[in-house]
Design an enzyme around this catalytic site. Sequence first.
Site, PDB file in Angstrom:
ATOM      1  N   ASP A 177       0.827  -1.206   0.123  1.00  0.00           N
ATOM      2  CA  ASP A 177      -0.087   0.094  -0.093  1.00  0.00           C
ATOM      3  C   ASP A 177       1.033   1.447   0.064  1.00  0.00           C
ATOM      4  O   ASP A 177       0.343   2.360  -0.720  1.00  0.00           O
ATOM      5  CB  ASP A 177      -0.965  -0.168   1.072  1.00  0.00           C
ATOM      6  CG  ASP A 177      -2.052  -1.086   1.008  1.00  0.00           C
ATOM      7  OD1 ASP A 177      -2.371  -1.246  -0.046  1.00  0.00           O
ATOM      8  OD2 ASP A 177      -2.734  -1.389   2.116  1.00  0.00           O
ATOM      9  N   SER A 224      -8.047   4.198  12.755  1.00  0.00           N
ATOM     10  CA  SER A 224      -7.171   3.842  13.912  1.00  0.00           C
ATOM     11  C   SER A 224      -7.462   4.947  15.150  1.00  0.00           C
ATOM     12  O   SER A 224      -7.373   4.923  16.440  1.00  0.00           O
ATOM     13  CB  SER A 224      -5.638   3.696  13.896  1.00  0.00           C
ATOM     14  OG  SER A 224      -5.548   2.871  13.003  1.00  0.00           O
TER      15      SER A 224
END
Length: 302
Positions: free
Chosen positions: A79, A199
């Site tokens: 990624d 997160s």
Amino acid sequence: MVRKAGLIVNDGKELAVQTAISVQKKLEKSNYEVVRVSSSGGMVGFANPDQHVRPLGYSNCVPEGFDSSMEFAIVLGGDGTVLSAARQTAPAKIPILTINTGHLGFLAEAYLSNLEEAIDKLIIGKWDIEERKSLIISVMRNEQRRWESLCLNEMALHREPLTSMCHFEISIGRHAPVDISADGVILSTPTGSTAYSLSAGGPVITPDCPVVQLTPIAPHSLASRALVFNDSEPVTVFPATPERLVMVVDGNAGCYVWPEDRVLIRKSKHSVKFIRLEDHEFFQVLRNKLGWGLPHVGKPNK
């Protein structure tokens, strides 16, 4: 007629390098001229975070040979490589096929297990394009632009190391300024809503929503929560902390931000064009890669 393709490779990973060799051979056998570059060309600033200036702006990340004659570019890596490749291709409007040779591969379209099939579909043109919105992140001092980068996921601004509280004044469009006390702040796109922002407690946003979200990192007030607003509204972040801060863009670009600087976040006119070989339902991607919405396999007995 010779066609043109790009190959963006994470040269730091042996698996990506070896895969690139076989992919390049396959493309050349199909009469493609292949321009191969390293994904490191899209990493801006970390080699020397005190050196702000990108004189030609974010478009300076586009490699030589990546132009309107290029049909597509293949990205080999994880990624992080995809985020770097976005800066190298979006200003030139080049669509990218992302092939995961890393770990999670949330942004990946294909994997090594179906590599041959993916390349075959690419060559015969059996693919569609999904456009993902991006942002432009600029560090300004007075009227001078000191640093600039395209952003697909998020911009995070915090202390180095991330151990103490910061103060920010944030201006969003014509709205009243927002004061935030937190360990840092994150400005993210819908694509980035499943990354650092998630997160930090931010919501998941479907990729087609024209919005930006502001997420405090460990806020020091119950009143400081994630905020979602229209991406047409520019955002300015004024650090109200006497020490320098660290700004990180997409995890692989960044620089220092000093008290006399301000960070400008605005919608980019360049979208990132992802090649899709099959239809992807976003909630299914969340389920497969992040485990979202999975049923409880075992429930406690009453």
